[in-house]
Scaffold this motif. Structure first.
Motif, PDB file in Angstrom:
ATOM      1  N   LEU A 183      44.952  -0.516  39.267  1.00  0.00           N
ATOM      2  CA  LEU A 183      43.866  -0.825  38.354  1.00  0.00           C
ATOM      3  C   LEU A 183      42.568  -1.099  39.085  1.00  0.00           C
ATOM      4  O   LEU A 183      41.501  -0.932  38.520  1.00  0.00           O
ATOM      5  CB  LEU A 183      44.232  -2.034  37.486  1.00  0.00           C
ATOM      6  N   LYS A 184      42.654  -1.492  40.345  1.00  0.00           N
ATOM      7  CA  LYS A 184      41.448  -1.793  41.102  1.00  0.00           C
ATOM      8  C   LYS A 184      40.527  -0.573  41.157  1.00  0.00           C
ATOM      9  O   LYS A 184      39.319  -0.704  41.060  1.00  0.00           O
ATOM     10  CB  LYS A 184      41.813  -2.262  42.504  1.00  0.00           C
ATOM     11  N   THR A 185      41.090   0.620  41.268  1.00  0.00           N
ATOM     12  CA  THR A 185      40.264   1.813  41.329  1.00  0.00           C
ATOM     13  C   THR A 185      39.653   2.140  39.977  1.00  0.00           C
ATOM     14  O   THR A 185      38.668   2.846  39.907  1.00  0.00           O
ATOM     15  CB  THR A 185      41.070   3.035  41.812  1.00  0.00           C
TER      16      THR A 185
ATOM     17  N   GLY B 187      34.880  -8.513  38.356  1.00  0.00           N
ATOM     18  CA  GLY B 187      35.562  -7.241  38.117  1.00  0.00           C
ATOM     19  C   GLY B 187      37.042  -7.437  37.839  1.00  0.00           C
ATOM     20  O   GLY B 187      37.603  -6.833  36.920  1.00  0.00           O
ATOM     21  N   THR B 188      37.665  -8.311  38.618  1.00  0.00           N
ATOM     22  CA  THR B 188      39.084  -8.612  38.407  1.00  0.00           C
ATOM     23  C   THR B 188      39.282  -9.279  37.049  1.00  0.00           C
ATOM     24  O   THR B 188      40.188  -8.909  36.293  1.00  0.00           O
ATOM     25  CB  THR B 188      39.614  -9.530  39.533  1.00  0.00           C
ATOM     26  N   ALA B 189      38.424 -10.242  36.733  1.00  0.00           N
ATOM     27  CA  ALA B 189      38.532 -10.936  35.447  1.00  0.00           C
ATOM     28  C   ALA B 189      38.299  -9.975  34.286  1.00  0.00           C
ATOM     29  O   ALA B 189      38.964 -10.064  33.239  1.00  0.00           O
ATOM     30  CB  ALA B 189      37.534 -12.088  35.388  1.00  0.00           C
ATOM     31  N   LEU B 190      37.383  -9.026  34.462  1.00  0.00           N
ATOM     32  CA  LEU B 190      37.118  -8.052  33.408  1.00  0.00           C
ATOM     33  C   LEU B 190      38.350  -7.174  33.178  1.00  0.00           C
ATOM     34  O   LEU B 190      38.735  -6.924  32.035  1.00  0.00           O
ATOM     35  CB  LEU B 190      35.909  -7.195  33.763  1.00  0.00           C
ATOM     36  N   THR B 191      38.976  -6.741  34.255  1.00  0.00           N
ATOM     37  CA  THR B 191      40.188  -5.935  34.119  1.00  0.00           C
ATOM     38  C   THR B 191      41.276  -6.732  33.406  1.00  0.00           C
ATOM     39  O   THR B 191      41.940  -6.217  32.500  1.00  0.00           O
ATOM     40  CB  THR B 191      40.693  -5.464  35.503  1.00  0.00           C
ATOM     41  N   GLU B 192      41.444  -7.983  33.786  1.00  0.00           N
ATOM     42  CA  GLU B 192      42.443  -8.831  33.137  1.00  0.00           C
ATOM     43  C   GLU B 192      42.127  -9.023  31.657  1.00  0.00           C
ATOM     44  O   GLU B 192      43.025  -9.000  30.814  1.00  0.00           O
ATOM     45  CB  GLU B 192      42.529 -10.184  33.842  1.00  0.00           C
ATOM     46  N   THR B 193      40.853  -9.190  31.345  1.00  0.00           N
ATOM     47  CA  THR B 193      40.454  -9.356  29.940  1.00  0.00           C
ATOM     48  C   THR B 193      40.688  -8.063  29.176  1.00  0.00           C
ATOM     49  O   THR B 193      41.146  -8.090  28.024  1.00  0.00           O
ATOM     50  CB  THR B 193      38.977  -9.800  29.848  1.00  0.00           C
ATOM     51  N   MET B 194      40.415  -6.923  29.799  1.00  0.00           N
ATOM     52  CA  MET B 194      40.672  -5.634  29.149  1.00  0.00           C
ATOM     53  C   MET B 194      42.156  -5.477  28.854  1.00  0.00           C
ATOM     54  O   MET B 194      42.538  -5.005  27.780  1.00  0.00           O
ATOM     55  CB  MET B 194      40.160  -4.488  30.026  1.00  0.00           C
TER      56      MET B 194
END
Length: 180
Positions: A2-4, A72-79
């Motif tokens: 997911l990082k990419t 960015g990490t928090a946004l991915t987790e929220t998504m």
């Protein structure tokens, strides 16, 4: 994996800061300049390029870079939280890369077209997930705090930042607001 896929909009979105934030500490005595309609897009592009350059320098600050990565990490987790299909879509996007490579090597244009259409659908899904995540109150608060930090760093590096932000808002038709 997911990082990419993590949206890297944060840095680019700062050029489109809300008018209130962009106008902070803007000189109240600055005379608004009326640009002809033909030159406004060119001036807008020039200002955006200048702000992106200043922002890039600001993001070289290790603390700001770490904060950006954290958001960015928090946004991915929220998504992932707001869209139960996000993880599956992300996995499919990763798998698509290999399928595209295979189709390219095989010269299979029909398959490439099919994969491109699927990739477009996935991108639209990511954009919708990102939009929902950005509406999350905690996420919005974190991003606003980060924006304030980066603008402060940009002003520290380049004092003309406030004037550039104010002019950009003016060109976009959103009058700069002053804090009172």
């Amino acid at each position: 994996m997911l990082k990419t896929l993590r949206p890297s909009f944060i840095a680019l979105a700062l050029v489109a800061l809300p008018a209130g934030l962009a106008a902070q500490e803007a000189p109240a005595t600055a005379e608004p300049q009326q640009a002809p309609a033909q030159t406004a897009p060119n001036e807008t592009q020039q200002i955006q390029a200048r702000l992106q350059e200043i922002q890039g320098r600001a993001l070289q600050d290790p603390a700001l870079k770490a904060a950006q990565d954290s958001i960015g990490t928090a946004l991915t987790e929220t998504m992932e939280r707001v869209d139960p299909t996000f993880k599956a879509q992300a996995a499919r996007a990763e798998a698509l890369k290999a399928e595209v490579t295979a189709a390219q090597q095989a010269g299979d244009n029909a398959k490439l077209n099919q994969l491109a259409a699927e990739a477009e659908q996935l991108q639209q899904g990511f954009a919708a997930s990102r939009q929902r995540a950005l509406q999350d109150p905690q996420m919005a608060e974190r991003i606003q705090a980060f924006q304030q930090r980066i603008v402060a760093k940009m002003v520290e590096l380049e004092p003309e930042t406030q004037a550039l932000l104010a002019r950009l808002q003016e060109l976009r038709g959103a009058p700069a607001q002053t804090q009172g």
